[in-house]
Write an enzyme that holds these catalytic residues in place. Structure first.
Site, PDB file in Angstrom:
ATOM      1  N   CYS A   1       5.046  -5.101  -5.194  1.00 11.88           N
ATOM      2  CA  CYS A   1       4.911  -4.893  -3.896  1.00 11.88           C
ATOM      3  C   CYS A   1       4.238  -5.773  -2.359  1.00 11.88           C
ATOM      4  CB  CYS A   1       5.943  -3.633  -3.424  1.00 11.88           C
ATOM      5  SG  CYS A   1       6.725  -3.925  -1.594  1.00 11.88           S
TER       6      CYS A   1
ATOM      7  N   CYS B   1       3.467   1.266   3.572  1.00 13.03           N
ATOM      8  CA  CYS B   1       4.320   2.868   2.536  1.00 13.03           C
ATOM      9  C   CYS B   1       2.592   2.551   1.988  1.00 13.03           C
ATOM     10  CB  CYS B   1       5.073   1.025   1.400  1.00 13.03           C
ATOM     11  SG  CYS B   1       6.219   2.593  -0.165  1.00 13.03           S
TER      12      CYS B   1
ATOM     13  N   CYS C   1      12.933  -8.688  -0.382  1.00 15.97           N
ATOM     14  CA  CYS C   1      12.876  -7.844  -0.949  1.00 15.97           C
ATOM     15  C   CYS C   1      10.788  -7.681  -1.683  1.00 15.97           C
ATOM     16  CB  CYS C   1      12.979  -7.326  -2.345  1.00 15.97           C
ATOM     17  SG  CYS C   1      14.757  -7.065  -1.977  1.00 15.97           S
TER      18      CYS C   1
ATOM     19  N   CYS D   1       3.387   0.600  -4.791  1.00 16.27           N
ATOM     20  CA  CYS D   1       4.426  -0.110  -6.234  1.00 16.27           C
ATOM     21  C   CYS D   1       3.598  -1.953  -6.551  1.00 16.27           C
ATOM     22  CB  CYS D   1       4.861  -0.344  -6.379  1.00 16.27           C
ATOM     23  SG  CYS D   1       6.418   0.708  -5.490  1.00 16.27           S
TER      24      CYS D   1
ATOM     25  N   GLU E   1       9.254  -4.995   9.914  1.00 15.82           N
ATOM     26  CA  GLU E   1       9.983  -6.216  10.012  1.00 15.82           C
ATOM     27  C   GLU E   1      11.187  -5.525   9.678  1.00 15.82           C
ATOM     28  OE1 GLU E   1       6.483  -9.724   8.286  1.00 15.82           O
ATOM     29  OE2 GLU E   1       7.709  -8.544   7.044  1.00 15.82           O
TER      30      GLU E   1
ATOM     31  N   CYS F   1      18.679  -4.908   7.199  1.00 15.48           N
ATOM     32  CA  CYS F   1      18.039  -4.000   6.298  1.00 15.48           C
ATOM     33  C   CYS F   1      16.024  -3.743   7.039  1.00 15.48           C
ATOM     34  CB  CYS F   1      16.678  -5.312   4.843  1.00 15.48           C
ATOM     35  SG  CYS F   1      15.816  -4.659   4.049  1.00 15.48           S
TER      36      CYS F   1
END
Ligand code: SAH
Length: 346
Positions: A106, A99, A322, A103, A79, A92
């Site tokens: 997230c 990933c 985010c 975290c 994305e 962005c």
């Protein structure tokens, strides 16, 4: 490209023409590069292609933010988000599919790492977004704040930045690029020596080792103390500052004590703090603090002369904010599966 052309008995300057078509005019199809001779176009067409991420879907937020799901050559998706008027126009961009940082707050972290993006795929997102938003020949900023951890894909990320900086392409100044990282210390040490240095943002999120390890698992390996030390030694240009991002989680890291510890931690550093009230998502076991609580936290920093801003969340209605980027189902892989994928991609 020049070397490849010369090898084929062609003249080197065609590389510049081709590069301009690709980056400045958004044309990746050699057939349409009309200032190259027909025979040259035919020759190149038979041998080369310019893989370009394909827009699979696009969503528009009420605030003008546009989220793009892009499909890569192997069918994977990432994305990328266009955020207008921040006041600049901002893209962005993702650096990995998924990933590995995990975290806790997230959504991308829940996917695990699928693979690194290539330099072409990272720069390709910028090409696609610039074309789709009509900004090919206009200024824009880039934030490496999409999916993935840029310093966990160091070489490809830096190569992409060099490609985007190329004078015959977008010629983007490194001042217009911000790299955001969880703080992989050896990566930061390498970055400190780069000739082409983007702005730096550190995803801090906590003020004690224990608290940070709970929220940002890489802290186990790269401690808060070593991260802060590295930031203190980071070479900064005149007037430049490091941005410290701080996601605010209700009842976890948003107390006045946390704010005071943050002030102490960053004392004397050329720093600014960007508070990010949590963007909630299904499967994320944290809450967003009230605006009053965020305000109170910010005030404590401001009273002690720190530069502080609160990040407006953009595109939350289309899950483009985010920590809300996720594709491909997002099933977390086991550590063993992740290792196998990593090995396969090298
Ligand atoms: N891996 C890099 C790049 C991602 S940037 C990094 O961690 O810096 C994305 C920013 O959004 C990071 O600061 C990240 O911590 C933050 N973030 C992640 N999930 C979030 C959420 N649910 N709400 C608000 N911010 C979040």
């Amino acid at each position: 490209m020049e070397a490849v052309l010369i090898e084929r008995g062609e003249q080197a300057f065609h590389a510049r023409q081709i590069f301009r078509w690709i980056y400045r005019r958004g044309v990746a199809d050699v057939k349409q590069m009309t200032d190259l001779s027909r025979p040259l176009r035919t020759k190149l067409q038979g041998e080369f292609m310019v893989p370009t991420p394909a827009v699979r879907s696009e969503q528009l937020s009420f605030d003008g933010t546009r989220k793009f799901v892009l499909e890569l050559a192997d069918g994977r998706h990432v994305e990328s988000v266009f955020i207008p008027d921040t006041p600049a126009m901002t893209f962005c961009i993702s650096t990995q599919v998924g990933c590995a940082m995990s975290c806790g707050f997230c959504l991308t972290g829940k996917m695990g790492l699928v693979r690194n993006l290539t330099p072409g795929e990272i720069a390709g997102q910028v090409r696609v977004l610039a074309k789709a938003t009509g900004l090919l020949d206009k200024p824009f900023n880039i934030v490496l704040m999409g999916m993935g951890e840029p310093l966990h894909n160091y070489d490809n990320t830096m190569k992409a930045l060099r490609m985007l900086h190329q004078e015959h392409g977008f010629a983007i100044s490194p001042r217009r690029v911000t790299l955001s990282t969880v703080g992989i210390v050896p990566g930061l040490e390498r970055l400190a020596r780069e000739p082409l240095m983007p702005n730096l943002a550190i995803s801090l999120h906590a003020t004690t080792e224990e608290q940070r390890t709970a929220l940002v698992p890489p802290n186990r390996k790269y401690s808060l103390a070593s991260l802060i030390e590295t930031c203190r030694n980071f070479p900064l240009k005149k007037r430049a500052r490091i941005t410290f991002e701080y996601v605010m989680l209700e009842g976890v890291n948003d107390s006045p004590d946390d704010a005071r510890r943050l002030v102490k931690l960053l004392a004397g550093m050329k720093a600014k703090v960007n508070l990010i009230p949590l963007n909630p998502a299904p499967g994320i076991d944290f809450n967003r603090p009230s605006d009053e609580r965020v305000e109170r936290f910010a005030q404590i920093l401001a009273d002690r002369h720190m530069t502080v801003s609160v990040r407006k969340s953009r595109g939350r209605d289309i899950r483009a904010a985010c920590g809300q980027l996720i594709v491909d189902g997002g099933t977390k892989k086991s550590a063993g599966q992740q290792m196998a994928l990593l090995l396969r991609s090298t």
